[in-house]
Design an enzyme around this catalytic site. Structure first.
Site, PDB file in Angstrom:
ATOM      1  N   HIS A  17       0.866  -1.197   0.000  1.00 54.81           N
ATOM      2  CA  HIS A  17       0.000   0.000   0.000  1.00 54.81           C
ATOM      3  C   HIS A  17       0.887   1.227   0.000  1.00 54.81           C
ATOM      4  CE1 HIS A  17      -3.858   2.046   1.799  1.00 54.81           C
ATOM      5  NE2 HIS A  17      -3.130   2.925   1.109  1.00 54.81           N
ATOM      6  N   HIS A  19       1.253   4.862  -2.373  1.00 52.65           N
ATOM      7  CA  HIS A  19       0.876   5.728  -3.497  1.00 52.65           C
ATOM      8  C   HIS A  19       2.157   6.392  -3.979  1.00 52.65           C
ATOM      9  CE1 HIS A  19      -3.457   5.487  -2.449  1.00 52.65           C
ATOM     10  NE2 HIS A  19      -2.966   5.298  -1.245  1.00 52.65           N
ATOM     11  N   HIS A 197      -9.569   1.045  -1.318  1.00 57.79           N
ATOM     12  CA  HIS A 197      -9.544   1.647   0.010  1.00 57.79           C
ATOM     13  C   HIS A 197     -10.970   1.561   0.566  1.00 57.79           C
ATOM     14  CE1 HIS A 197      -5.747   3.242  -1.304  1.00 57.79           C
ATOM     15  NE2 HIS A 197      -5.593   4.048  -0.265  1.00 57.79           N
ATOM     16  N   GLU A 200     -11.289   3.277   5.920  1.00 60.28           N
ATOM     17  CA  GLU A 200     -10.246   4.177   6.458  1.00 60.28           C
ATOM     18  C   GLU A 200     -10.983   5.243   7.280  1.00 60.28           C
ATOM     19  OE1 GLU A 200      -8.168   6.468   3.489  1.00 60.28           O
ATOM     20  OE2 GLU A 200      -6.484   6.944   4.823  1.00 60.28           O
ATOM     21  N   ASP A 278       1.748   3.966   2.886  1.00 58.26           N
ATOM     22  CA  ASP A 278       0.703   4.802   2.279  1.00 58.26           C
ATOM     23  C   ASP A 278       1.309   5.970   1.480  1.00 58.26           C
ATOM     24  OD1 ASP A 278      -1.910   5.437   1.646  1.00 58.26           O
ATOM     25  OD2 ASP A 278      -2.512   6.044   3.650  1.00 58.26           O
ATOM     26  N   ASP A 279       1.606   7.070   2.161  1.00 61.42           N
ATOM     27  CA  ASP A 279       2.182   8.262   1.509  1.00 61.42           C
ATOM     28  C   ASP A 279       3.368   8.739   2.354  1.00 61.42           C
ATOM     29  OD1 ASP A 279      -0.038   8.913  -0.608  1.00 61.42           O
ATOM     30  OD2 ASP A 279      -1.100   8.528   1.262  1.00 61.42           O
TER      31      ASP A 279
HETATM   32  N1  ADE Z   1      -4.633   8.788  -1.892  1.00 61.63           N
HETATM   33  C1  ADE Z   1      -3.387   8.787  -1.406  1.00 61.63           C
HETATM   34  N2  ADE Z   1      -3.379   8.343  -0.141  1.00 61.63           N
HETATM   35  C2  ADE Z   1      -4.655   8.033   0.181  1.00 61.63           C
HETATM   36  C3  ADE Z   1      -5.299   7.521   1.333  1.00 61.63           C
HETATM   37  N3  ADE Z   1      -4.629   7.208   2.453  1.00 61.63           N
HETATM   38  N4  ADE Z   1      -6.632   7.352   1.300  1.00 61.63           N
HETATM   39  C4  ADE Z   1      -7.325   7.657   0.204  1.00 61.63           C
HETATM   40  N5  ADE Z   1      -6.763   8.135  -0.905  1.00 61.63           N
HETATM   41  C5  ADE Z   1      -5.443   8.318  -0.926  1.00 61.63           C
HETATM   42 ZN    ZN Z   2      -3.778   4.775   0.573  1.00 59.87          ZN
END
Ligand code: ADE
Ligand code: ZN
Length: 341
Positions: A17, A19, A197, A200, A278-279
């Site tokens: 996971h 991005h 997703h 969340e 994630d990011d």
């Molecule tokens: N796009 C990038 N990170 C995300 C996340 N955690 N949830 C939804 N969309 C995303």
């Molecule tokens: Zn994500």
């Protein structure tokens, strides 16, 4: 370093996971802005980092899409991908399945081909440089409509032999999985894997929809599934992989303290949870930082950490032989750390 920190560093692992646009570090953002003569609303790298304070998912998404505007050329996407893979390899990531958001680029005039070719070149570089294998997952932006998702799937057609699957991301609340049932059905007919997703910020009903209507092979986040015991039982019975992102959960206020992270509950309930970043450029850490955050909060022991890394391979889209090879390497690396064996 503590014993658990040594274990985290030594374990080979997969990341499921991530991005790729969320791995854009402020330094690279500035370098690309300069290279492409794009103005960004920040005076310095410190200024960018100071802006990374979020109270919900949407706060982050607004900044994430603004940051992606510096990505213009194939070379930019290649540099972005390789910068992530360099960091991942340093964390002993041996396989990564990365998301990209084509609509965040095509909607501002960047051709799909530029994005796809750049990322695929970076993936090839990573395999040659680090032996790190990877797969690409095309995410539809759920705040846009299903017709736009169909148009994106059509634009991707020439690259579908190099794209593993489709995903669903962006603003969750008010954009339930049901909205994308038709395009996910089409993707399934085309032989693509499906992930989304769900849970969340959204309720357990969205997780049910991801399973029943999108027929996902894997669930991204899934935290709020824990509010529905029948759903938890089903996820455990179906060995559904959850791609959990602890530092993201903290930064986006899905939890208010790392000590309250649901990972121990997930493992206790028999869910196949995995740890992911994630990011990472926005949430303060790459994958090992996420494992370490759980260890520091006292939430996991050596057996748990090894199980989480094991789950990362079991939940991947690698074939059985590759999974077995990675699990054997994990066992060899982790053997000394298991007091119970
Ligand atoms: N796009 C990038 N990170 C995300 C996340 N955690 N949830 C939804 N969309 C995303
Ligand atoms: Zn994500």
């Amino acid at each position: 370093m503590t014993v658990l920190e040594h274990l985290i560093a030594d374990m080979p692992k997969a990341e499921l996971h991530l991005h790729i646009e969320g791995s854009l570090e402020p330094e690279l953002m500035f370098a690309l802005a300069q290279r492409n003569k794009v103005t960004i609303p920040f005076a310095s790298v410190e200024d960018v980092r100071a802006a990374y304070s979020f109270s919900r998912l949407q706060d982050f998404l607004d900044i994430y899409y603004a940051g992606a505007d510096v990505l213009r050329t194939e070379e930019d996407f290649r540099d972005l991908a390789l910068a992530y893979f360099d960091r991942a390899a340093a964390d002993n990531v041996v396989h990564a399945e990365i998301f990209f958001d084509p609509q965040a680029h095509t909607d501002r005039g960047i051709p799909f081909s530029v994005v796809a070719e750049g990322l695929l070149a970076g993936m090839k570089d990573a395999e040659a440089k680090h032996g790190l294998t990877s797969r690409l997952i095309l995410c539809f932006l759920r705040h846009l409509d299903e017709d736009a998702a169909f148009a994106t799937l059509a634009a991707a057609e020439p690259w579908l032999d190099r794209i593993e699957g489709v995903g669903l991301d962006s603003s969750e609340m008010g954009h339930p999985p049901a909205k994308f049932a038709n395009v996910f059905a089409r993707a399934g007919e085309m032989g693509l894997r499906r992930v989304a997703h769900a849970g969340e910020e959204g309720p357990p009903a969205y997780v049910h929809e991801a399973l029943d209507l999108l027929k996902v092979d894997r669930l991204d986040h899934g935290n709020r599934s824990l509010e529905d015991q029948a759903l938890v039982t089903r996820l455990a019975r179906e060995s559904m992989t959850l791609t959990v992102c602890p530092l993201s959960n903290l930064k986006l206020c899905v939890i208010d303290d790392m000590r309250a992270h649901p990972i121990p509950t997930m493992l206790r309930q028999g869910l196949r949870a995995t740890i992911n970043s994630d990011d990472p450029a926005y949430f303060g850490g790459y994958v090992n930082d996420n494992y370490r955050a759980l260890a520091t909060a006292g939430l996991v022991d050596a057996d748990d950490l090894i199980l989480l890394a094991r789950n990362s391979f079991l939940g991947s889209f690698l074939d059985d032989a590759a999974v077995a090879t990675h699990l054997a390497a994990l066992d060899a690396a982790a053997h000394h750390y298991q007091p119970s064996r």
